[in-house]
Design a protein around this motif. Structure first.
Motif, PDB file in Angstrom:
ATOM      1  N   CYS A  33       0.823  -1.216   0.000  1.00 13.11           N
ATOM      2  CA  CYS A  33       0.000   0.000   0.000  1.00 13.11           C
ATOM      3  C   CYS A  33       0.856   1.265   0.000  1.00 13.11           C
ATOM      4  O   CYS A  33       0.474   2.274  -0.588  1.00 13.11           O
ATOM      5  N   GLN A  34       1.995   1.221   0.647  1.00 13.71           N
ATOM      6  CA  GLN A  34       2.899   2.369   0.601  1.00 13.71           C
ATOM      7  C   GLN A  34       3.363   2.613  -0.832  1.00 13.71           C
ATOM      8  O   GLN A  34       3.409   3.754  -1.296  1.00 13.71           O
ATOM      9  N   ARG A  35       3.661   1.545  -1.548  1.00 11.70           N
ATOM     10  CA  ARG A  35       4.114   1.696  -2.933  1.00 11.70           C
ATOM     11  C   ARG A  35       2.968   2.122  -3.859  1.00 11.70           C
ATOM     12  O   ARG A  35       3.178   2.908  -4.777  1.00 11.70           O
ATOM     13  N   ARG A  63      -0.394  -9.109  -9.231  1.00  6.41           N
ATOM     14  CA  ARG A  63       0.829  -9.514  -8.547  1.00  6.41           C
ATOM     15  C   ARG A  63       0.468 -10.255  -7.267  1.00  6.41           C
ATOM     16  O   ARG A  63      -0.675 -10.274  -6.857  1.00  6.41           O
ATOM     17  N   LYS A  64       1.442 -10.837  -6.640  1.00 11.42           N
ATOM     18  CA  LYS A  64       1.269 -11.444  -5.327  1.00 11.42           C
ATOM     19  C   LYS A  64       1.509 -10.360  -4.284  1.00 11.42           C
ATOM     20  O   LYS A  64       2.445  -9.574  -4.387  1.00 11.42           O
ATOM     21  N   SER A  65       0.640 -10.326  -3.280  1.00  4.75           N
ATOM     22  CA  SER A  65       0.831  -9.370  -2.191  1.00  4.75           C
ATOM     23  C   SER A  65       1.941  -9.872  -1.274  1.00  4.75           C
ATOM     24  O   SER A  65       2.409 -10.997  -1.410  1.00  4.75           O
ATOM     25  N   GLU A  66       2.333  -9.031  -0.348  1.00  3.49           N
ATOM     26  CA  GLU A  66       3.349  -9.418   0.651  1.00  3.49           C
ATOM     27  C   GLU A  66       2.962 -10.686   1.387  1.00  3.49           C
ATOM     28  O   GLU A  66       3.812 -11.458   1.789  1.00  3.49           O
ATOM     29  N   THR A  67       1.669 -10.888   1.575  1.00  5.76           N
ATOM     30  CA  THR A  67       1.190 -12.041   2.342  1.00  5.76           C
ATOM     31  C   THR A  67       0.891 -13.249   1.461  1.00  5.76           C
ATOM     32  O   THR A  67       0.406 -14.262   1.948  1.00  5.76           O
ATOM     33  N   GLY A  68       1.160 -13.140   0.152  1.00  4.37           N
ATOM     34  CA  GLY A  68       0.982 -14.265  -0.754  1.00  4.37           C
ATOM     35  C   GLY A  68      -0.361 -14.334  -1.441  1.00  4.37           C
ATOM     36  O   GLY A  68      -0.609 -15.249  -2.229  1.00  4.37           O
TER      37      GLY A  68
END
Length: 124
Positions: A33-35, A63-68
């Motif tokens: 979300c920051q990006r 894309r895949k999120s940080e949490t997959g």
């Protein structure tokens, strides 16, 4: 605030309408979300998918999120303003960028998430 809620992009080519009440609102501090926002956090107005419609030129990026989870980002095809995203974890919801609402006066954040990723300079 009376429905529907409307919003759109910076150039005005992409518009949306929300015909139902939000499921919830969040202020997210995750790095994704920051990006997406270019800021320290992203306020999101989360609505049922069947209450959200968009018109105009849109593009998506998956894309895949940080949490997959699978994350689908939607933005204006002309000016690239972010409009919303869909996360596979809650695929029946649309995460609308609160700043893209035409009238933001009614918006308030219920919950803050991923605060462990909060930037030290973000005092919100």
């Amino acid at each position: 605030m009376a429905l529907p809620h409307t919003g759109g992009c910076l150039c005005g080519a992409t518009r949306y309408e929300i015909t139902g009440e939000p499921a919830f609102t969040i202020q997210c501090y995750c790095r994704d979300c920051q990006r997406i926002s270019g800021a320290g956090n992203l306020p999101l107005y989360v609505v049922p998918r069947d209450c959200f419609s968009v018109t105009g030129p849109v593009k998506t990026h998956s894309r895949k999120s940080e949490t997959g989870n699978d994350l689908e980002l939607t933005f204006c095809g002309n000016c690239a303003s972010p409009i919303c995203n869909i996360n596979s974890k809650l695929a029946d919801k649309v995460f609308v960028m609160a700043g893209s609402l035409d009238d933001t006066a009614f918006f308030s954040t219920e919950t803050k998430i991923y605060e462990a990723s909060r930037q030290p300079w973000d005092k919100s």
